[in-house]
Write an enzyme that holds these catalytic residues in place. Structure first.
Site, PDB file in Angstrom:
ATOM      1  N   LYS A 196       0.825  -1.197  -0.053  1.00 12.50           N
ATOM      2  CA  LYS A 196      -0.063   0.028  -0.076  1.00 12.50           C
ATOM      3  C   LYS A 196       0.825   1.324   0.059  1.00 12.50           C
ATOM      4  O   LYS A 196       1.520   1.461   1.035  1.00 12.50           O
ATOM      5  CB  LYS A 196      -0.848   0.029   1.365  1.00 12.50           C
ATOM      6  N   GLU A 270      10.732   0.690   9.983  1.00  8.75           N
ATOM      7  CA  GLU A 270      11.651   1.725   9.576  1.00  8.75           C
ATOM      8  C   GLU A 270      11.094   3.125  10.032  1.00  8.75           C
ATOM      9  O   GLU A 270       9.996   3.695   9.156  1.00  8.75           O
ATOM     10  CB  GLU A 270      12.305   1.841   8.096  1.00  8.75           C
ATOM     11  N   CYS A 304      13.617  10.632   6.684  1.00  6.15           N
ATOM     12  CA  CYS A 304      13.760  10.033   7.969  1.00  6.15           C
ATOM     13  C   CYS A 304      15.106  10.249   8.850  1.00  6.15           C
ATOM     14  O   CYS A 304      15.249  10.064   9.682  1.00  6.15           O
ATOM     15  CB  CYS A 304      13.264   8.450   8.021  1.00  6.15           C
ATOM     16  N   GLU A 401      10.781  15.122  15.402  1.00  3.53           N
ATOM     17  CA  GLU A 401      11.118  14.969  14.144  1.00  3.53           C
ATOM     18  C   GLU A 401      10.056  16.266  13.293  1.00  3.53           C
ATOM     19  O   GLU A 401       8.896  15.963  13.204  1.00  3.53           O
ATOM     20  CB  GLU A 401      10.718  13.633  13.434  1.00  3.53           C
TER      21      GLU A 401
END
Ligand code: NDP
Length: 491
Positions: A196, A270, A304, A401
């Protein structure tokens, strides 16, 4: 402005060049108005009647409509993958390799089309999708095609078996590349796949479905279904999925970990990061500035492993900051399809609001903001390259983040302090070290809790090199021989 007409003073200050527009052609690209689901080797009409639009974040134009797949659709896709597993896993490894090589070659042949669609759907500069995303995606398939018939050498003296159906959910920052990271090792090891893509960037996955048809990949080996988070949860939660691979936010990663707990499914995550990019006083400063810019402004900071915390040795803070600010003034923000563009569009309105909120918190908490002068286009989602000084470790901009073009600059005096500050985060995905001393690089790398440590460079990727995190950045590795491990049963 031509260089010959510039005054020496302008050159010395590094004032930005003016560039004539150099837009990439889009007339060779065909985006269908609507996409169905790719199940069992065909585009099939979905059971779900719900559709949503995917927009170009640089113009806010609707590019296409895709399906929000429901439980019935997910079940069909998983059944197709389960049905194909028996023959795919029994195929001779050399023949499996041939299919994967073919996928790699077709990605190369259709590279221009893929790069343009990636840029239109996600907002990243064409020079990045053209020179990084698409070539790396092809390289990934090529690399794992090479392993497909060498698994017994990859894991000597072990019996190597595939797991079954892999359910894979990917984010919007590197849509085609993350697809390659997920699908290539799964297929090489003999598994089949239901993938997906993210809600805001489904289009290159749809093109990849077309590539699977072009490669005559056996039906059901790869199935691609679109949808939002709910569809993702149906994929990861499906009882016939034997292996879940997820890249995305730490928050959703934790949800998935809870969802699969006790089911016996294999899981790799991850997740996010808040990497330290550390510059020592003996580093080559001009080179470091390029690395810092690449570390945080590449792909608008939607990375990331972005070097979002810059740790500078105190004695060189002044000169480094001066060079960095000057360099920021030369970054060109605008039309992602223009080959001169350095900073493209923010991927979605939602992400833009998140960045704006965190930047406002930085200002409110007392950090000093710096943004170069640059005009933002009237439509679309944009954010200026930004850096903050006077940042405390407790500030949200130093802890959370941001996933945008925003750098938090901190200082340190000793290597021990640098390590302490670098590790002072719940994340542990990546780090950078800039120094002239090889021994110091090794000393630092040993002490930092980061899956990848780059030395005198940043954001370097190669399919043969494993990538993954510690702590809240997740677990499991993608890339390299290690990237095969999550997809095999060894006995
Ligand atoms: P998400 O983690 O929500 O999205 C990643 C993928 O997971 C998407 O395909 C998403 O679908 C899907 N998903 C969402 N909820 C679930 C669920 N419960 N079960 C299974 N799959 C699910 O990230 P966002 O796009 O919401 O971004 C939010 C923040 O996450 C960003 O601001 C950034 O900080 C961080 N992020 C980090 C990434 C990384 O690589 N480290 C990548 C992306 C985001 P859908 O797209 O439809 O929501």
């Amino acid at each position: 402005m031509a260089i010959a007409s510039r005054k020496p003073a302008e050159l010395a200050t590094g004032a930005a060049f003016e560039y004539a527009p150099a837009p990439e052609a889009i007339d060779h690209v065909k985006i269908a108005g609507r996409y169905d689901l790719f199940i069992g080797g065909k585009f099939v009409r979905a059971h779900s009647k719900v559709r949503f639009a995917t927009v170009n974040p640089a113009t806010e134009e609707v590019l296409a409509e895709v399906v929000e797949a429901d439980e019935v659709d997910v079940d069909r896709a998983v059944s197709a993958a389960a049905g194909a597993f028996r023959s795919w896993s029994a195929l001779s490894p050399a023949r499996r390799a041939r299919y994967i090589f073919r996928l790699s070659r077709i990605i190369q042949e259709r590279a221009r089309e893929l790069a343009v669609v990636e840029t239109m759907d996600g907002g990243k500069p064409i020079k990045e999708s053209r020179d990084v995303d698409v070539p790396l995606a092809a390289a990934h398939f090529f690399y794992y095609a090479g392993w497909a018939d060498k698994l017994e050498w990859a894991f000597p003296n072990r019996r190597v078996l595939p797991l079954g159906v892999a359910g894979q959910v990917i984010p919007w920052n590197f849509p085609l590349l993350m697809l390659a990271w997920k699908i290539a090792p799964a297929l090489a090891a003999g598994n089949t796949v239901v993938l997906k893509p993210a809600e805001t960037t489904p289009l290159t996955a749809m093109l990849f479905a077309d590539i699977c048809q072009q490669a005559e990949l056996p039906p059901g080996v790869v199935n691609i279904i679109t949808g939002a988070g709910g569809t993702g949860a149906l994929v990861t939660g499906h009882p016939s999925v034997r292996k879940v691979a997820f890249t995305g936010s730490t928050e959703v990663g934790k949800l998935i970990q809870r969802q699969v707990a006790g089911t016996g499914k294999r899981l790799t995550l991850e997740l996010g990061g808040k990497a330290a990019n550390i510059v020592f006083d003996d580093a080559p400063l001009d080179q470091a500035v390029e690395g810092i810019v690449n570390g945080i402004y590449f792909n608008q900071g939607h990375v990331c492993c972005a070097g979002s915390r810059l740790l500078v040795q105190e004695s060189i803070m002044g000169p480094l900051l001066e060079k960095l600010k000057r360099r920021l003034g030369t970054l060109r923000l605008g039309d992602p399809l223009d080959k001169n563009t350095d900073i493209g569009a923010i991927n979605s309105r939602q992400q833009l609001e998140k960045i704006e909120g965190l930047v406002a918190s930085g200002v409110a908490e007392g950090a000093e903001i710096y943004q170069p002068e640059c005009r933002l286009p009237d439509r679309g989602f944009w954010f200026r390259p930004t850096l903050f000084t006077a940042v405390a470790q407790s500030h949200r901009i130093a802890r959370e983040e941001i996933f945008g073009p925003v750098l938090a600059v901190l200082t340190f005096r000793t290597p021990d302090e640098a390590v302490e500050k670098a590790n002072n985060t719940p994340y542990g995905l990546s780090a950078g070290v800039w120094t002239d001393k090889g021994s110091r690089i090794l000393w630092m790398a040993e002490r930092m809790r980061a899956g990848v440590v780059w030395a005198n460079t940043y954001n370097r990727f190669d399919p043969s090199s494993p990538f993954g995190g510690y702590k809240e950045s997740g677990f499991g590795r993608e890339g390299g021989l290690q990237g095969l491990l999550p997809y095999v049963e060894l006995s």
